[in-house]
Design an enzyme around this catalytic site. Structure first.
Site, PDB file in Angstrom:
ATOM      1  N   CYS A   1      52.570  46.115  10.682  1.00 54.73           N
ATOM      2  CA  CYS A   1      52.108  45.170   9.836  1.00 54.73           C
ATOM      3  C   CYS A   1      51.444  45.896   8.562  1.00 54.73           C
ATOM      4  O   CYS A   1      51.673  45.544   7.433  1.00 54.73           O
ATOM      5  CB  CYS A   1      51.070  44.313  10.304  1.00 54.73           C
ATOM      6  SG  CYS A   1      49.837  45.342  11.432  1.00 54.73           S
TER       7      CYS A   1
ATOM      8  N   LYS B   1      52.765  55.955  12.724  1.00 49.42           N
ATOM      9  CA  LYS B   1      53.790  54.700  12.355  1.00 49.42           C
ATOM     10  C   LYS B   1      53.871  54.624  10.899  1.00 49.42           C
ATOM     11  O   LYS B   1      54.972  54.089  10.297  1.00 49.42           O
ATOM     12  CB  LYS B   1      53.107  53.349  12.938  1.00 49.42           C
ATOM     13  CG  LYS B   1      53.309  53.288  14.405  1.00 49.42           C
ATOM     14  CD  LYS B   1      52.680  51.915  14.956  1.00 49.42           C
ATOM     15  CE  LYS B   1      52.687  52.043  16.282  1.00 49.42           C
ATOM     16  NZ  LYS B   1      51.722  50.674  16.892  1.00 49.42           N
TER      17      LYS B   1
ATOM     18  N   GLN C   1      42.036  47.471   8.506  1.00 47.55           N
ATOM     19  CA  GLN C   1      42.800  46.387   9.324  1.00 47.55           C
ATOM     20  C   GLN C   1      42.040  45.426  10.231  1.00 47.55           C
ATOM     21  O   GLN C   1      41.023  46.058  10.845  1.00 47.55           O
ATOM     22  CB  GLN C   1      43.627  47.433  10.336  1.00 47.55           C
ATOM     23  CG  GLN C   1      44.604  48.147   9.437  1.00 47.55           C
ATOM     24  CD  GLN C   1      45.842  49.060  10.131  1.00 47.55           C
ATOM     25  OE1 GLN C   1      45.973  49.963  10.013  1.00 47.55           O
ATOM     26  NE2 GLN C   1      46.492  48.254  11.338  1.00 47.55           N
TER      27      GLN C   1
ATOM     28  N   HIS D   1      44.929  42.580   6.112  1.00 48.75           N
ATOM     29  CA  HIS D   1      44.757  44.121   6.218  1.00 48.75           C
ATOM     30  C   HIS D   1      44.659  44.634   4.413  1.00 48.75           C
ATOM     31  O   HIS D   1      45.146  44.119   3.728  1.00 48.75           O
ATOM     32  CB  HIS D   1      46.117  44.771   6.594  1.00 48.75           C
ATOM     33  CG  HIS D   1      46.125  44.680   8.177  1.00 48.75           C
ATOM     34  ND1 HIS D   1      44.960  44.045   8.911  1.00 48.75           N
ATOM     35  CD2 HIS D   1      47.110  45.098   9.065  1.00 48.75           C
ATOM     36  CE1 HIS D   1      45.554  44.245  10.229  1.00 48.75           C
ATOM     37  NE2 HIS D   1      46.773  44.626  10.194  1.00 48.75           N
TER      38      HIS D   1
ATOM     39  N   GLY E   1      51.443  33.438  21.437  1.00 51.85           N
ATOM     40  CA  GLY E   1      50.766  34.434  20.795  1.00 51.85           C
ATOM     41  C   GLY E   1      50.373  34.027  19.513  1.00 51.85           C
ATOM     42  O   GLY E   1      50.870  33.240  18.662  1.00 51.85           O
ATOM     43  N   ASN E   2      49.569  34.926  18.663  1.00 50.74           N
ATOM     44  CA  ASN E   2      49.100  34.540  17.427  1.00 50.74           C
ATOM     45  C   ASN E   2      50.151  34.847  16.450  1.00 50.74           C
ATOM     46  O   ASN E   2      50.487  33.942  15.545  1.00 50.74           O
ATOM     47  CB  ASN E   2      48.074  35.768  16.760  1.00 50.74           C
ATOM     48  CG  ASN E   2      46.618  35.416  17.376  1.00 50.74           C
ATOM     49  OD1 ASN E   2      46.322  34.498  17.604  1.00 50.74           O
ATOM     50  ND2 ASN E   2      45.696  36.515  17.147  1.00 50.74           N
TER      51      ASN E   2
ATOM     52  N   ARG F   1      61.670  50.644  16.421  1.00 54.41           N
ATOM     53  CA  ARG F   1      61.584  50.792  14.986  1.00 54.41           C
ATOM     54  C   ARG F   1      62.292  52.170  14.649  1.00 54.41           C
ATOM     55  O   ARG F   1      62.460  52.668  13.566  1.00 54.41           O
ATOM     56  CB  ARG F   1      60.122  50.853  14.585  1.00 54.41           C
ATOM     57  CG  ARG F   1      59.560  49.226  14.326  1.00 54.41           C
ATOM     58  CD  ARG F   1      58.166  49.151  14.114  1.00 54.41           C
ATOM     59  NE  ARG F   1      57.394  48.009  14.156  1.00 54.41           N
ATOM     60  CZ  ARG F   1      56.097  47.767  14.514  1.00 54.41           C
ATOM     61  NH1 ARG F   1      55.396  48.889  14.731  1.00 54.41           N
ATOM     62  NH2 ARG F   1      55.890  46.647  14.679  1.00 54.41           N
TER      63      ARG F   1
END
Length: 345
Positions: A132, A216, A159, A244, A14-15, A101
């Site tokens: 992020c 979040k 974002q 972002h 993945g990225n 988290r």
């Protein structure tokens, strides 16, 4: 004698997983071995690790019993299933998803902000990496909070599509191309067109009208910085590939001037101030791509409230918002002697 560590990167195709591999090599992390892991359908895929090429192995069948640290970036559901099993093998999991988290027994860490909280990892052998948008925010807020005590923050995020993974980046590219060649525009990843548009909707809606992304930011800022801080957020997806940005209004308990804030942030770890009051004297997401710093610009006083400041915060979300922060947590484990590794002559 030197100590080295065996590292596994889960979600290596993945990225963020690819970025983790790149940053491990860039920062010369003391790894004796690095294993690239993903689902069975990606087994055999080749990924880069510095000047080496790694073949992806199967996460489901990989033996973690002699692995020191697993950098987990395979999504929340995968992490919920595998992270406890990996941790039970004695391998410390640093998870990049939202799965852990908000668990009171799992520390949520940004090394520049709350490094001492890492000691709590032993309860579950899992450490969480923040969202992020929160990671860059708290890096900028922490030194200001220490100086003047933050009462309330109002955050508006801008974002990039890479926060949605490869699908989001592909959708922006394909829609932008479609605009120029007059093809039909398809919206698959996002509920509305993202090309030449902005979407005030990231993640699912909650009962109070907020989205989970906005929640979040609230929950994670309180957990890492101070539970007494009041936080409100509007999260917006913008047609930018990487980086972002956040417009942040801060209300403090004690007086603080814009000049004092500039001086504090210039000395703060992880921060870089670019704040000339002239055309181009600020950072945009484009310039942050590929960089490690959290950039702060447009620092100015807010005359509408007592002890108020406005700041503009920008960072590469794939790096500080995800991969870099995860590796900084691993470095913190090493520097504090919390992970054993193996001695090498």
């Amino acid at each position: 004698m030197s100590t080295t560590f065996k590292i596994a990167v889960a979600g290596a195709t993945g990225n963020v997983g690819r970025e983790m591999l790149g940053i491990l090599a860039e920062r010369n992390f003391p790894a004796s071995e690095v294993a690239a892991l993903a689902s069975s359908r990606s087994v055999g895929t080749e990924v880069s690790f510095g000047d080496k090429t790694l073949k992806v192995q199967n996460l489901e069948t990989y033996d973690f019993s002699d692995t020191d640290i697993c950098l987990m970036s395979a999504g929340g559901e995968v992490s919920k299933k595998f992270s406890p099993k990996i941790a039970a093998k004695g391998c410390i999991v640093i998870d990049n998803s939202s799965a852990w988290r908000y668990d009171s027994e799992v520390p949520l860490i940004v090394p520049e902000v709350n490094p001492d909280a890492i000691e709590g990892y032993t309860r579950k052998n899992i450490i969480a990496n923040p969202n992020c948008s929160t990671a860059q925010l708290v890096v900028a807020l922490k030194p200001l909070h220490e100086k003047a005590g933050i009462k309330r923050i109002v955050v508006s995020t801008y974002q990039s599509v890479s926060g949605s993974g490869k699908e989001g980046m592909d959708e922006l590219f394909n829609q932008t191309r479609a605009v120029f060649v007059a093809d039909p525009i398809e919206a698959k990843k996002y509920p509305k067109r993202i090309a030449f548009n902005v979407i005030p909707h990231i993640d699912d809606f909650m009962e109070d009208g907020s989205t989970k992304e906005e929640w979040k930011v609230l929950a994670e800022t309180k957990k890492m910085l101070d539970p007494k801080i009041k936080v409100t957020c509007t999260a917006v997806r913008v047609p930018v590939f990487i980086g972002h940005a956040e417009a942040v209004n801060i209300e403090f308990e004690r007086p603080i001037t814009a000049e004092e804030a500039q001086d504090i942030l210039r000395e703060a770890p992880g921060c870089q101030v670019i704040d000339k009051r002239e055309a181009g004297g600020y950072i945009t997401p484009y310039e942050s791509a590929g960089e490690d710093a959290t950039y702060i610009s447009r620092i100015r006083e807010d005359s509408t409230i007592e002890n108020g400041l406005n700041i503009w915060v920008v960072s590469d979300n794939l790096r500080k918002g995800a991969a870099l922060n995860t590796i900084q947590i691993a470095e913190l484990l090493v520097s504090r002697g919390l992970v054993k590794g193996r001695e090498n002559a």
